[in-house]
Scaffold this active site. Structure first.
Site, PDB file in Angstrom:
ATOM      1  N   CYS A   1     -28.659  10.382  45.196  1.00  0.00           N
ATOM      2  CA  CYS A   1     -27.793   9.347  44.624  1.00  0.00           C
ATOM      3  C   CYS A   1     -26.904   8.686  45.675  1.00  0.00           C
ATOM      4  O   CYS A   1     -26.298   7.657  45.416  1.00  0.00           O
ATOM      5  CB  CYS A   1     -26.934   9.944  43.522  1.00  0.00           C
TER       6      CYS A   1
ATOM      7  N   HIS B   1     -27.548   2.626  37.754  1.00  0.00           N
ATOM      8  CA  HIS B   1     -27.542   3.476  38.944  1.00  0.00           C
ATOM      9  C   HIS B   1     -28.920   3.480  39.595  1.00  0.00           C
ATOM     10  O   HIS B   1     -29.670   4.435  39.477  1.00  0.00           O
ATOM     11  CB  HIS B   1     -27.091   4.885  38.544  1.00  0.00           C
TER      12      HIS B   1
HETATM   13  C1  LIG Z   1     -29.575   9.453  29.430  1.00  0.00           C
HETATM   14  C2  LIG Z   1     -31.058   9.175  29.522  1.00  0.00           C
HETATM   15  C3  LIG Z   1     -31.839  10.477  29.451  1.00  0.00           C
HETATM   16  C4  LIG Z   1     -31.439   8.305  28.328  1.00  0.00           C
HETATM   17  O1  LIG Z   1     -32.786   7.977  28.478  1.00  0.00           O
HETATM   18  P1  LIG Z   1     -33.639   7.417  27.276  1.00  0.00           P
HETATM   19  O2  LIG Z   1     -33.531   8.309  26.105  1.00  0.00           O
HETATM   20  O3  LIG Z   1     -34.984   7.132  27.830  1.00  0.00           O
HETATM   21  O4  LIG Z   1     -32.872   6.122  26.895  1.00  0.00           O
HETATM   22  P2  LIG Z   1     -33.245   4.630  27.233  1.00  0.00           P
HETATM   23  O5  LIG Z   1     -33.115   4.400  28.703  1.00  0.00           O
HETATM   24  O6  LIG Z   1     -34.515   4.273  26.552  1.00  0.00           O
HETATM   25  O7  LIG Z   1     -32.035   3.899  26.511  1.00  0.00           O
HETATM   26  C5  LIG Z   1     -31.927   3.818  25.100  1.00  0.00           C
HETATM   27  C6  LIG Z   1     -31.143   2.570  24.758  1.00  0.00           C
HETATM   28  O8  LIG Z   1     -29.772   2.748  25.144  1.00  0.00           O
HETATM   29  C7  LIG Z   1     -29.387   1.791  26.094  1.00  0.00           C
HETATM   30  N1  LIG Z   1     -28.564   2.481  27.091  1.00  0.00           N
HETATM   31  C8  LIG Z   1     -28.926   3.513  27.871  1.00  0.00           C
HETATM   32  N2  LIG Z   1     -27.891   3.884  28.645  1.00  0.00           N
HETATM   33  C9  LIG Z   1     -26.878   3.057  28.357  1.00  0.00           C
HETATM   34  C10 LIG Z   1     -25.566   2.917  28.846  1.00  0.00           C
HETATM   35  N3  LIG Z   1     -25.050   3.719  29.774  1.00  0.00           N
HETATM   36  N4  LIG Z   1     -24.802   1.923  28.340  1.00  0.00           N
HETATM   37  C11 LIG Z   1     -25.290   1.098  27.384  1.00  0.00           C
HETATM   38  N5  LIG Z   1     -26.523   1.181  26.889  1.00  0.00           N
HETATM   39  C12 LIG Z   1     -27.300   2.160  27.364  1.00  0.00           C
HETATM   40  C13 LIG Z   1     -30.668   1.262  26.681  1.00  0.00           C
HETATM   41  O9  LIG Z   1     -30.519  -0.062  27.122  1.00  0.00           O
HETATM   42  C14 LIG Z   1     -31.614   1.350  25.519  1.00  0.00           C
HETATM   43  O10 LIG Z   1     -31.399   0.240  24.685  1.00  0.00           O
HETATM   44  P3  LIG Z   1     -32.637  -0.490  23.989  1.00  0.00           P
HETATM   45  O11 LIG Z   1     -33.282   0.568  23.117  1.00  0.00           O
HETATM   46  O12 LIG Z   1     -31.986  -1.580  23.255  1.00  0.00           O
HETATM   47  O13 LIG Z   1     -33.520  -0.944  25.099  1.00  0.00           O
HETATM   48  C15 LIG Z   1     -31.414   8.434  30.823  1.00  0.00           C
HETATM   49  O14 LIG Z   1     -30.771   7.187  30.836  1.00  0.00           O
HETATM   50  C16 LIG Z   1     -31.025   9.210  32.026  1.00  0.00           C
HETATM   51  O15 LIG Z   1     -31.744  10.094  32.438  1.00  0.00           O
HETATM   52  N6  LIG Z   1     -29.860   8.938  32.628  1.00  0.00           N
HETATM   53  C17 LIG Z   1     -29.364   9.675  33.779  1.00  0.00           C
HETATM   54  C18 LIG Z   1     -29.963   9.153  35.041  1.00  0.00           C
HETATM   55  C19 LIG Z   1     -29.639  10.082  36.168  1.00  0.00           C
HETATM   56  O16 LIG Z   1     -29.823  11.275  36.076  1.00  0.00           O
HETATM   57  N7  LIG Z   1     -29.150   9.538  37.264  1.00  0.00           N
HETATM   58  C20 LIG Z   1     -28.732  10.332  38.364  1.00  0.00           C
HETATM   59  C21 LIG Z   1     -27.329  10.700  38.132  1.00  0.00           C
HETATM   60  S1  LIG Z   1     -26.694  11.880  39.252  1.00  0.00           S
END
Ligand SMILES: CC(C)(COP(=O)(O)OP(=O)(O)OC[C@H]1O[C@@H](n2cnc3c(N)ncnc32)[C@H](O)[C@@H]1OP(=O)(O)O)[C@@H](O)C(=O)NCCC(=O)NCCS
Ligand SMILES: [Zn+2]
Lengths: 154, 388
Positions: free
Chosen positions: B86, B335
């Site tokens: 990251c 991110h």
């Molecule tokens: C949390 C997580 C598991 C969710 O994944 P997911 O279930 O596949 O969710 P999606 O990405 O399909 O998002 C679902 C919906 O919420 C929305 N959404 C996701 N995160 C959001 C946020 N932070 N703010 C606003 N909307 C968000 C998306 O746009 C999507 O909307 P849509 O259905 O209208 O397109 C994933 O975003 C993730 O792994 N995040 C962490 C990433 C990470 O680990 N980064 C390194 C950090 S150290």
């Protein structure tokens, strides 16, 4: 349409899980110098390497002690019962290979003076508590490799 | 050591992009060179490319030369990819800075790029689960959301931090990202909406997590004495700090106190010769809401364990004690791993230049820090910037 050849080509429909998508380590003595860990696990013992020179218990098992650089390490039992230090439940975002298990609990278990990460089976998030006792459980893969988990006792 | 100036930069829109990895590179690269007068790609002597996992997300390695090829850069002094998960983009910034400061190069580009959307998102999650110790943590499906969920759980357990306090971080950063045209998420989030969003890994809901993001960005650096050839409004690099303890989860010094962050903060303040009270803008790595709360504490903006109270009292808002993430943070902007630090840095430059929308502009901001964490929060990297 231009006068050029079109041909449909074929690729295999199924391929064996590639090594680069397999989270489980290669465990036998042909692949690793800590195969003893897995041999012990097969007998129901969770062990790790302990440094004979500085007495530090090392996790994960190693071949050189990062504390004093000695390579005189011995196998020591961690026990089979631990205590939950922290936990959560993977509901969204499970990696390939684990998606079919979701939701599932994972946590940090305090055992033998170490904090180690593990799957926590037989549990729902709502039922678990920090400090709760959990017991060693061993899972076997289709190809004979094994790995440790913990399970809720009650 | 020579004093180093950041003279300009550029970025793509971030989010789920209908574009390939190399197209993101071309978009950001063009924007970067268009942003700076009197410079062409042929002037660049050092190119550092922050890319966390191009081999898994885009099935491509040897990516720094690929960036050079697509942007017409012919590096003659230094070229390399930098990987620190990251913080990969900040690694690029640090090496570009070192190239200029040491005299190895006279023009350096710090670039960052990640293409994270994949046809099967479970595959993207697989990539994210080989960041900690793959054979001993990843094998337990231990990726970032569960790790930070447990960090939040311990912080709640030890200090009484609440889910509402964590959600407030999301509300704040999404508020600022509504005013950032390149942000992934540009809609306001209310406290209720955040608390009711789908559960990812309890106690973390969706709005407690940064997203999966495509994006790229770059900044250009030269020695301070050359800056006026290119711009009237450069930004100086005045300090830095970086520290690491261990990698696997079991080797953490503590779950609720980020010891390497405290070390890195101390070093950053020492090298910049400032106290924490002199910082006007802090771009802190809010990959999860709990991260930002723990960062308030480690920076010494509030007492240990009182990070939740700090946001409740409005401390990290513009006009509060310090403006934290007026860009919109990772929570609001997304991110794209390798690009994140570059996006933070470019936004700070635009803050100093008064080029950001009024509602998120920190007036009279002169000193800023940019922070990234990586892994199980066991590496922390900080840069200190000052308005030129
Ligand atoms: C949390 C997580 C598991 C969710 O994944 P997911 O279930 O596949 O969710 P999606 O990405 O399909 O998002 C679902 C919906 O919420 C929305 N959404 C996701 N995160 C959001 C946020 N932070 N703010 C606003 N909307 C968000 C998306 O746009 C999507 O909307 P849509 O259905 O209208 O397109 C994933 O975003 C993730 O792994 N995040 C962490 C990433 C990470 O680990 N980064 C390194 C950090 S150290
Ligand atoms: Zn030793």
């Amino acid at each position: 349409m231009a006068d050029v050849e079109f041909e449909k080509i074929k690729r295999p429909e199924n391929i064996k899980l590639p090594f680069m998508l397999d989270f489980y380590p290669l465990e036998d003595e042909k692949n690793t110098r800590i195969s003893q860990f897995f041999a012990n696990l097969k007998k129901g013992r969770l062990t790790t390497t302990k440094c004979q020179q500085c007495s530090k218990s090392l996790w994960p098992p190693r071949i050189v002690c990062p504390n004093c650089l000695s390579d005189k390490l011995e196998w020591a039992d961690l026990g089979v019962e631990g205590e939950l230090y922290a936990f959560t439940e993977t509901k969204l975002g499970a990696p390939l290979g684990f998606v079919q298990d979701a939701p599932f609990c994972i946590g940090i278990v305090k055992i033998g003076g170490l904090l180690i990460s593990a799957r926590i089976d037989n549990a729902k998030y709502e039922d678990l508590k920090i400090g709760e006792k959990v017991k060693l459980k061993i899972v076997e893969l289709e190809d004979g490799r094994i790995f440790y988990r913990f399970r809720r006792i009650n | 050591m020579r004093k180093v100036a950041v003279i300009g930069g550029g970025a793509t829109k971030c989010g789920k992009r209908e574009a390939t990895w190399r197209e993101l590179v071309q978009e950001a690269g063009k924007a970067m060179f268009d942003n700076v007068d009197n410079i062409s790609p042929k002037d660049v002597e050092a190119l550092l490319v922050g890319a966390a996992q191009p081999e898994r997300f885009a099935f491509q390695v040897h990516v720094a030369p690929m960036v050079a090829e697509h942007l017409g850069i012919i590096p003659r002094k230094v070229i390399s990819t930098t990987e620190l998960m990251c913080a990969s983009g900040q690694a690029a910034i640090r090496y570009a800075w070192a190239c200029i400061a040491s005299g190895i190069a006279d023009v350096a580009v710090a670039f960052g790029v990640e293409k994270m959307y994949m046809p099967d998102m479970a595959e993207a999650q697989t990539n994210m689960a080989c960041v900690l110790d793959r054979e001993w943590d990843g094998v337990n499906a231990m990726s970032a959301p569960p790790f930070f969920a447990m960090t939040a759980q311990r912080h709640m357990h030890e200090f009484g931090t609440t889910k509402e306090q964590m959600a407030l971080v999301s509300v704040k950063n999404h508020h600022y990202s509504t005013m950032n045209p390149i942000a992934q998420f540009q809609k306001e989030v209310t406290l209720e909406k955040a608390l009711q969003s789908p559960m990812v890994a309890p106690p973390l809901n969706l709005f407690d997590c940064s997203g999966i993001t495509d994006g790229a960005a770059g900044v250009i650096m030269v020695p301070a004495e050359d800056a006026k050839k290119y711009t009237d409004s450069p930004m100086w690099i005045t300090g830095s700090g970086q520290a690491n303890i261990g990698n696997a989860i079991n080797n953490l010094a503590s779950f609720t106190e980020w010891v390497p962050l405290k070390m890195a903060v101390k070093e950053a303040l020492r090298t910049a010769k400032i106290s924490v009270n002199e910082i006007d803008i802090a771009e802190l790595h809010d990959c999860f809401t709990i991260s930002e709360i723990m960062e308030y504490e480690a920076l010494g903006l509030c007492e240990k364990g009182r990070g939740g109270k700090f946001i409740e009292d409005g401390g990290p808002y513009i006009g509060g004690k310090i403006a934290v993430n007026p860009r919109g943070g990772l929570l609001g902007c997304g991110h794209p791993l390798g690009a994140t630090a570059i996006l933070q840095t470019f936004d700070i430059l635009q803050q100093f230049r008064g080029e950001v929308p009024k509602g998120r502009h920190v007036k009279d901001g002169n000193v800023a820090v940019a922070h990234n964490l990586s892994g199980a929060a066991n590496v922390h990297s900080l840069m200190v910037y000052a308005r030129g």
